[in-house]
Scaffold this active site. Structure first.
Site, PDB file in Angstrom:
ATOM      1  N   PRO A   2      -8.490 -66.931   7.518  1.00  0.00           N
ATOM      2  CG  PRO A   2      -9.850 -65.795   6.277  1.00  0.00           C
ATOM      3  CD  PRO A   2      -8.820 -65.762   6.952  1.00  0.00           C
ATOM      4  CD  GLU A   3      -3.990 -71.344   7.295  1.00  0.00           C
ATOM      5  OE1 GLU A   3      -3.259 -72.105   6.750  1.00  0.00           O
ATOM      6  OE2 GLU A   3      -3.876 -71.164   8.569  1.00  0.00           O
TER       7      GLU A   3
END
Length: 267
Positions: A2-3
């Site tokens: 996840p960014e």
DNA sequence: TCTGACCTGCGA
DNA sequence: TCGCAGGTCAGA
């Protein structure tokens, strides 16, 4: 995994479902790879009310009445309120009203660390400005680029320079800004830095509207995936035609990670 | 500044 | 069975 857009989507889900609630009991499974050795025991959270959840880059900071929990999802971490306890469930928070929230993480690259509110969180403090904040702007980027010999793709993923950009959005932002990922950061003009900041923010805001990009692991707290994967232009599209010039999208390796780009558009 | 290591699951 | 995966850190 996840960014920034994914972590922000998770943050919003946690706030929506659990802000103001008090933890009544807590279950923990295997934590040896996840919990910082300096952390207080998570059982200390029992009786604490959740008062805020902040985000900087890919880190979430849960603020309770007298404690703070710093958390990172690593590659495969998920905070969820619906999946039953499984092989990879590591923590469950049970709240006074009967609701619950669990943390699962098959690869165990995530990070959890519980401290008093007065404790200085070095990982948090070491982060550069959040990529969606005003503090990350053309002037700041150009100034830092001037002193860096890193390839711009590698530079963008250095969380001490700007926090929140990972492999997906680095490739996507550089494509949108028409900048070759192997260009030396030092060689970027002030104008290119301005374009890059603008495009990076634009692609992350667009993704946030779709609740992020889901390939496999990433999930919102309600168990659903994000929707931005349909709108990616180059990431994981090696060999496909460029949406701008119809040339072929290439993959190269930088720092052991895949970079996707269009050699025709990104000079 | 770069490389390898951390850990597990998936698809070729 | 092998290579790869959206992240980060320690050590060289």
């Amino acid at each position: 995994m996840p960014e920034l857009p994914e972590v922000e989507s998770v943050r919003l889900g946690i706030l929506e479902g659990f802000l103001g609630k008090r933890i009544s009991t807590l279950w923990t499974g295997r934590l040896e790879h996840l919990l910082d050795p300096q952390s207080l025991a998570l059982q200390g959270l029992v009786g604490q009310r959740l008062q805020a959840v902040e985000r900087r880059g890919k880190y979430l900071l849960w603020r309770f009445e007298s404690l703070q929990l710093l958390a990172h999802l690593g590659m495969s971490g998920v905070w969820g309120d619906s999946a039953p306890r499984g092989k990879h469930t590591h923590v469950e928070f049970h709240f006074e009203d009967g609701s619950w929230l669990s943390y699962t993480d098959p690869r165990q690259f995530g990070y959890l660390s519980l401290h008093s509110l007065s404790h200085t969180l070095h990982r948090w403090e070491a982060l550069g400005p959040d990529a969606l904040s005003r503090a990350w702007n053309a002037k700041q980027l150009w100034h830092l680029c001037q002193r860096s010999r890193l390839a711009i793709k590698v530079f963008l993923m250095d969380q001490t320079k700007v926090a929140g950009i990972g492999n997906i959005y680095a490739s996507e932002a550089l494509f949108r800004a028409r900048i070759h990922p192997e260009r030396c950061a030092q060689e970027l003009s002030a104008e290119e830095c301005a374009t890059l900041v603008g495009e990076a923010k634009a692609v992350m805001r667009a993704s946030l509207k779709k609740r992020g990009t889901t390939f496999s692991d990433y999930r919102l707290t309600n168990g659903k995936g994000g929707g931005f994967q349909k709108f990616l232009q180059v990431f994981q599209k090696e060999g496909e035609p460029c949406p701008r010039c119809r040339g072929r999208i290439l993959r190269l390796e930088q720092g052991g990670r895949s970079t996707f780009f269009c050699p025709g558009c990104q000079g």
